[in-house]
Design a protein around this motif. Sequence first.
Motif, PDB file in Angstrom:
ATOM      1  N   ALA A 309       0.828  -1.203   0.000  1.00  0.00           N
ATOM      2  CA  ALA A 309       0.000   0.000   0.000  1.00  0.00           C
ATOM      3  C   ALA A 309       0.868   1.261   0.000  1.00  0.00           C
ATOM      4  CB  ALA A 309      -0.932  -0.001   1.206  1.00  0.00           C
ATOM      5  N   ALA A 312       2.184   1.736  -3.471  1.00  0.00           N
ATOM      6  CA  ALA A 312       1.141   2.198  -4.378  1.00  0.00           C
ATOM      7  C   ALA A 312       0.816   3.673  -4.163  1.00  0.00           C
ATOM      8  CB  ALA A 312      -0.124   1.354  -4.186  1.00  0.00           C
ATOM      9  N   ALA A 313       1.005   4.151  -2.918  1.00  0.00           N
ATOM     10  CA  ALA A 313       0.741   5.558  -2.610  1.00  0.00           C
ATOM     11  C   ALA A 313       1.941   6.438  -2.891  1.00  0.00           C
ATOM     12  CB  ALA A 313       0.329   5.692  -1.144  1.00  0.00           C
ATOM     13  N   GLU A 386      -6.202  -0.129   1.997  1.00  0.00           N
ATOM     14  CA  GLU A 386      -6.995   0.433   0.888  1.00  0.00           C
ATOM     15  C   GLU A 386      -7.131   1.945   1.036  1.00  0.00           C
ATOM     16  OE1 GLU A 386      -8.019  -0.981  -1.941  1.00  0.00           O
ATOM     17  OE2 GLU A 386      -6.757  -2.613  -1.164  1.00  0.00           O
ATOM     18  N   ARG A 389      -3.800   3.479  -0.048  1.00  0.00           N
ATOM     19  CA  ARG A 389      -3.613   3.431  -1.503  1.00  0.00           C
ATOM     20  C   ARG A 389      -4.283   4.644  -2.173  1.00  0.00           C
ATOM     21  NH1 ARG A 389      -2.157  -1.362  -4.102  1.00  0.00           N
ATOM     22  NH2 ARG A 389      -1.687  -3.094  -2.692  1.00  0.00           N
ATOM     23  N   LYS A 390      -5.379   5.077  -1.621  1.00  0.00           N
ATOM     24  CA  LYS A 390      -6.130   6.199  -2.216  1.00  0.00           C
ATOM     25  C   LYS A 390      -5.447   7.545  -1.957  1.00  0.00           C
ATOM     26  CE  LYS A 390     -10.497   3.701  -1.693  1.00  0.00           C
ATOM     27  NZ  LYS A 390     -11.802   3.634  -0.975  1.00  0.00           N
TER      28      LYS A 390
END
Length: 392
Positions: A309, A312-313, A386, A389-390
């Motif tokens: 995560a 991904a961020a 999650e 990740r955003k």
Amino acid sequence: MEIQYSDRISGTKPYPFAEIDKKVTELRASGQRVVDFGVGDPSSPTPDFVIEALIEAGKNHATTGYPSYIGSSAFRQAAAGHMQATFGVQLDPNSQISSTIGSKEAVFNFPLGFLNPGDIVICPTPGYPVYKTGTEFAGGTPYMVPLLPENNFLIDLKAIPDEIAQKAKIIWTNYPNSPTGVSASKAWLEELLAWSRKHNVIIAADEGCYIDIYFGEQPSSILQVSGGSYEGIITFYSLSKRNNMTGYRTGFVAGDERIVSGFKKVKTNIDSGTPNILQYVGVLALQDMQHIQQVREEYREKRDIMMAAFAAAGLPATPGDATFYLWQQGKPGMSGVDFATKLIELGIVVTPGAAISETVSGINPGQDFVRFALVPPLSDVQYAAECIRKMA
């Protein structure tokens, strides 16, 4: 009637993890879903064999009175057996081991046996706050050494001034390290040992909370590089994280029999020993290797989820490959407090690095970091991942 606190307690900052607990309570009271990575208290249950053994232990020790101050013979032998099986070091359970009520009381009280007013104790920062407060309550003077990325979060022994080294009585080390997750190499441990003997400084190695939780090469104990004499070394061990037994307050110290003897003198004047029923189940926990393997795999899965995560961020890579902590930076230009504040808006509670670090030469080594403790249930970790990740 006027009540005044002592100067010592009045000058002590609030314990940072108590403040985190307060924030979690406030968020939950507001109805927000909270994932609490703040305090390193495992949410997974204590193993069944320990819980089941408590019933038998309670019956067997129903009328046995106070426990041994230094631990039962069976517990000390189990501790010695654990150290032999895990690290290949031989310890005399009668003279080189003492039971403890977990690690916190041992870490806090240990300096009382060795410090006179004004004596210096070298403490790492970021680090366990009790190294510093235990030193201060014993009348000592903490000398804080920063753990920095450029040194792989190891204490830079060469940077400690000679005048400090000559006056120091104790140096605290914590590897595998909370909060960075970094382990110390045997080469660094050998360097530490040589440094401590040159300057006649006791090594207080708080290594046993996380030394069984690793994801690569097994971490080394300082006792393994001491040549079998353990001269000038005391190590601190606990079952709290190893076996999800934080509430059981069971652990031990091991090392130089002269230092252990001094610790025993302190301990016998402060507490009445670890309860017999907890020592009984502690023996079983120390002898079991299956549960700790399950614990490792559980934290490995959570760690992999969170690190994916972070990547991904677009966040920097996390250092370390041991403990259940992640020492994580936010995006460039974002302080640890800013990152923690952003996460709290998402219902994710972490410890700002600055809260567990001391400012040294005008710089707080934790200012750009936050600490994640991978203790929430897996479903909460997945939810938090999650959310992170955003943030990309």
